[in-house]
Design a protein around this motif. Structure first.
Motif, PDB file in Angstrom:
ATOM      1  N   ARG A  90     -30.549  13.275  35.788  1.00 23.50           N
ATOM      2  CA  ARG A  90     -30.586  13.095  34.335  1.00 23.50           C
ATOM      3  C   ARG A  90     -29.939  14.299  33.645  1.00 23.50           C
ATOM      4  N   PRO A  91     -29.012  14.071  32.718  1.00 29.34           N
ATOM      5  CA  PRO A  91     -28.354  15.206  32.049  1.00 29.34           C
ATOM      6  C   PRO A  91     -29.308  15.966  31.127  1.00 29.34           C
ATOM      7  N   MET A  92     -28.969  17.228  30.914  1.00 31.83           N
ATOM      8  CA  MET A  92     -29.730  18.109  30.040  1.00 31.83           C
ATOM      9  C   MET A  92     -28.719  18.844  29.162  1.00 31.83           C
ATOM     10  N   ILE A  93     -29.013  18.980  27.879  1.00 27.58           N
ATOM     11  CA  ILE A  93     -28.125  19.695  26.957  1.00 27.58           C
ATOM     12  C   ILE A  93     -28.682  21.091  26.734  1.00 27.58           C
ATOM     13  N   VAL A  94     -27.825  22.088  26.907  1.00 29.02           N
ATOM     14  CA  VAL A  94     -28.191  23.488  26.674  1.00 29.02           C
ATOM     15  C   VAL A  94     -27.449  23.947  25.420  1.00 29.02           C
ATOM     16  N   THR A  95     -28.217  24.429  24.446  1.00 27.24           N
ATOM     17  CA  THR A  95     -27.632  24.880  23.179  1.00 27.24           C
ATOM     18  C   THR A  95     -27.839  26.382  23.040  1.00 27.24           C
ATOM     19  N   PRO A  96     -26.769  27.165  23.086  1.00 27.49           N
ATOM     20  CA  PRO A  96     -26.882  28.620  22.932  1.00 27.49           C
ATOM     21  C   PRO A  96     -26.796  29.053  21.464  1.00 27.49           C
ATOM     22  N   TYR A  97     -27.725  29.930  21.071  1.00 32.67           N
ATOM     23  CA  TYR A  97     -27.777  30.480  19.717  1.00 32.67           C
ATOM     24  C   TYR A  97     -27.508  31.979  19.788  1.00 32.67           C
ATOM     25  N   VAL A  98     -26.708  32.485  18.859  1.00 30.64           N
ATOM     26  CA  VAL A  98     -26.310  33.892  18.853  1.00 30.64           C
ATOM     27  C   VAL A  98     -27.077  34.637  17.759  1.00 30.64           C
ATOM     28  N   MET A 125     -31.122  28.537  24.557  1.00 31.47           N
ATOM     29  CA  MET A 125     -30.741  29.834  25.053  1.00 31.47           C
ATOM     30  C   MET A 125     -30.435  30.744  23.869  1.00 31.47           C
ATOM     31  N   ALA A 126     -30.681  32.033  24.075  1.00 31.61           N
ATOM     32  CA  ALA A 126     -30.401  33.008  23.020  1.00 31.61           C
ATOM     33  C   ALA A 126     -29.484  34.094  23.563  1.00 31.61           C
ATOM     34  N   LEU A 127     -28.350  34.275  22.922  1.00 26.91           N
ATOM     35  CA  LEU A 127     -27.460  35.387  23.223  1.00 26.91           C
ATOM     36  C   LEU A 127     -27.742  36.444  22.181  1.00 26.91           C
ATOM     37  N   LEU A 128     -28.267  37.574  22.619  1.00 29.88           N
ATOM     38  CA  LEU A 128     -28.588  38.671  21.709  1.00 29.88           C
ATOM     39  C   LEU A 128     -27.611  39.799  21.947  1.00 29.88           C
ATOM     40  N   TYR A 129     -27.054  40.303  20.858  1.00 31.81           N
ATOM     41  CA  TYR A 129     -26.239  41.503  21.003  1.00 31.81           C
ATOM     42  C   TYR A 129     -26.778  42.571  20.080  1.00 31.81           C
ATOM     43  N   PHE A 139     -29.222  34.251  30.217  1.00 29.11           N
ATOM     44  CA  PHE A 139     -29.697  34.584  28.884  1.00 29.11           C
ATOM     45  C   PHE A 139     -31.108  34.024  28.765  1.00 29.11           C
ATOM     46  N   PRO A 140     -31.966  34.647  27.951  1.00 27.51           N
ATOM     47  CA  PRO A 140     -33.311  34.103  27.782  1.00 27.51           C
ATOM     48  C   PRO A 140     -33.260  32.717  27.145  1.00 27.51           C
ATOM     49  N   GLY A 141     -34.223  31.893  27.492  1.00 28.13           N
ATOM     50  CA  GLY A 141     -34.306  30.563  26.902  1.00 28.13           C
ATOM     51  C   GLY A 141     -34.987  29.597  27.841  1.00 28.13           C
ATOM     52  N   GLY A 142     -35.161  28.393  27.378  1.00 23.70           N
ATOM     53  CA  GLY A 142     -35.832  27.395  28.200  1.00 23.70           C
ATOM     54  C   GLY A 142     -35.929  26.061  27.490  1.00 23.70           C
ATOM     55  N   ARG A 143     -36.805  25.221  27.996  1.00 29.21           N
ATOM     56  CA  ARG A 143     -36.949  23.855  27.501  1.00 29.21           C
ATOM     57  C   ARG A 143     -37.751  23.780  26.208  1.00 29.21           C
ATOM     58  N   MET A 144     -37.444  22.725  25.466  1.00 30.60           N
ATOM     59  CA  MET A 144     -38.220  22.434  24.263  1.00 30.60           C
ATOM     60  C   MET A 144     -39.605  21.942  24.674  1.00 30.60           C
ATOM     61  N   GLU A 145     -40.589  22.263  23.842  1.00 28.06           N
ATOM     62  CA  GLU A 145     -41.949  21.781  24.016  1.00 28.06           C
ATOM     63  C   GLU A 145     -42.321  20.986  22.778  1.00 28.06           C
ATOM     64  N   THR A 189     -37.248  22.518  16.440  1.00 28.16           N
ATOM     65  CA  THR A 189     -35.807  22.395  16.677  1.00 28.16           C
ATOM     66  C   THR A 189     -35.462  23.087  17.995  1.00 28.16           C
ATOM     67  N   PRO A 190     -34.284  22.813  18.549  1.00 21.72           N
ATOM     68  CA  PRO A 190     -33.865  23.560  19.739  1.00 21.72           C
ATOM     69  C   PRO A 190     -33.781  25.072  19.473  1.00 21.72           C
ATOM     70  N   ARG A 191     -33.386  25.448  18.276  1.00 18.11           N
ATOM     71  CA  ARG A 191     -33.330  26.871  17.932  1.00 18.11           C
ATOM     72  C   ARG A 191     -34.727  27.487  17.963  1.00 18.11           C
ATOM     73  N   ALA A 192     -35.726  26.774  17.449  1.00 13.24           N
ATOM     74  CA  ALA A 192     -37.112  27.263  17.501  1.00 13.24           C
ATOM     75  C   ALA A 192     -37.565  27.420  18.949  1.00 13.24           C
ATOM     76  N   ALA A 193     -37.130  26.515  19.810  1.00 16.98           N
ATOM     77  CA  ALA A 193     -37.465  26.612  21.238  1.00 16.98           C
ATOM     78  C   ALA A 193     -36.829  27.859  21.845  1.00 16.98           C
ATOM     79  N   ALA A 194     -35.575  28.134  21.491  1.00 19.90           N
ATOM     80  CA  ALA A 194     -34.894  29.328  22.013  1.00 19.90           C
ATOM     81  C   ALA A 194     -35.620  30.598  21.563  1.00 19.90           C
ATOM     82  N   GLU A 195     -36.048  30.631  20.323  1.00 17.76           N
ATOM     83  CA  GLU A 195     -36.765  31.800  19.801  1.00 17.76           C
ATOM     84  C   GLU A 195     -38.123  31.966  20.493  1.00 17.76           C
ATOM     85  N   ARG A 196     -38.854  30.858  20.669  1.00 20.51           N
ATOM     86  CA  ARG A 196     -40.158  30.916  21.337  1.00 20.51           C
ATOM     87  C   ARG A 196     -40.000  31.358  22.784  1.00 20.51           C
ATOM     88  N   GLU A 197     -39.060  30.742  23.498  1.00 17.23           N
ATOM     89  CA  GLU A 197     -38.842  31.075  24.911  1.00 17.23           C
ATOM     90  C   GLU A 197     -38.414  32.536  25.080  1.00 17.23           C
TER      91      GLU A 197
END
Length: 172
Positions: free
Chosen positions: A84-92, A1-5, A34-40, A45-53
């Motif tokens: 099944r659990p899923m981890i959500v990592t928010p990037y600012v 996920m990406a939090l943009l301000y 917030f925009p974001g989604g699953r890794m492909e 990295t999860p951050r790269a996934a957040a940026e792509r999504e």
């Protein structure tokens, strides 16, 4: 996920939210998030996934116009009807680019909401959420006809607690 301000023309800080498009079988369909989604497989990295999504969903290019600041706490949830659990990592990120919007089919609407609005007590409320065990009263922030709640609300509260100010360096 990406939090943009960003800081708008009036000098106010705003956060970017999307309203998810309505889809059959999606329990969060129509929700504010917030925009974001699953890794492909191609995401390093999860951050790269957040940026792509974010780019795919909104047309907002964080690699070109976003200044990465830090990540918030990981949140654990589960995928829709799976256990099944899923981890959500928010990037600012601080948005430093043009005001472009080009949402894809996953996004019904994009909106920048001021931090002042998001912190005002009169915009806080409770959302009744039905579960198999009964109805829960979930904390939320109401915006127009929408409600920011659940994981998005948790991320928002952690972000707001940091007291970010425009141009200020990484608080973490």
């Amino acid at each position: 996920m990406a939090l943009l301000y960003r800081t708008n023309e009036a000098g106010e800080m705003e956060l970017l939210f999307i309203q998810r498009a309505r889809r059959e079988g999606d329990p969060w369909s129509g929700d504010m998030a917030f925009p974001g989604g699953r890794m492909e497989p191609g995401d390093s990295t999860p951050r790269a996934a957040a940026e792509r999504e974010t780019l795919e969903e909104t047309g907002v290019d964080l690699q070109r116009h976003g200044r990465f600041l830090f990540r918030l706490s990981d949140l654990i949830t589960r995928q829709h009807s799976r256990w099944r659990p899923m981890i959500v990592t928010p990037y600012v990120y601080e948005w430093q680019g043009p005001q472009t919007e080009s949402p894809n089919h996953e996004v019904a609407r994009m909106v920048w909401i001021s931090i002042d609005y998001l912190t005002a007590k009169e915009n806080q409320g409770k959302l009744s959420w039905r579960t198999p065990l009964g109805t829960l009263k979930m904390p939320c922030c109401r915006y127009q006809d929408y409600c920011i709640w659940g994981l998005s609300y948790s991320m928002l509260q952690e972000f707001l607690a940091l007291g970010i100010e425009p141009g200020r360096e990484n608080p973490r």
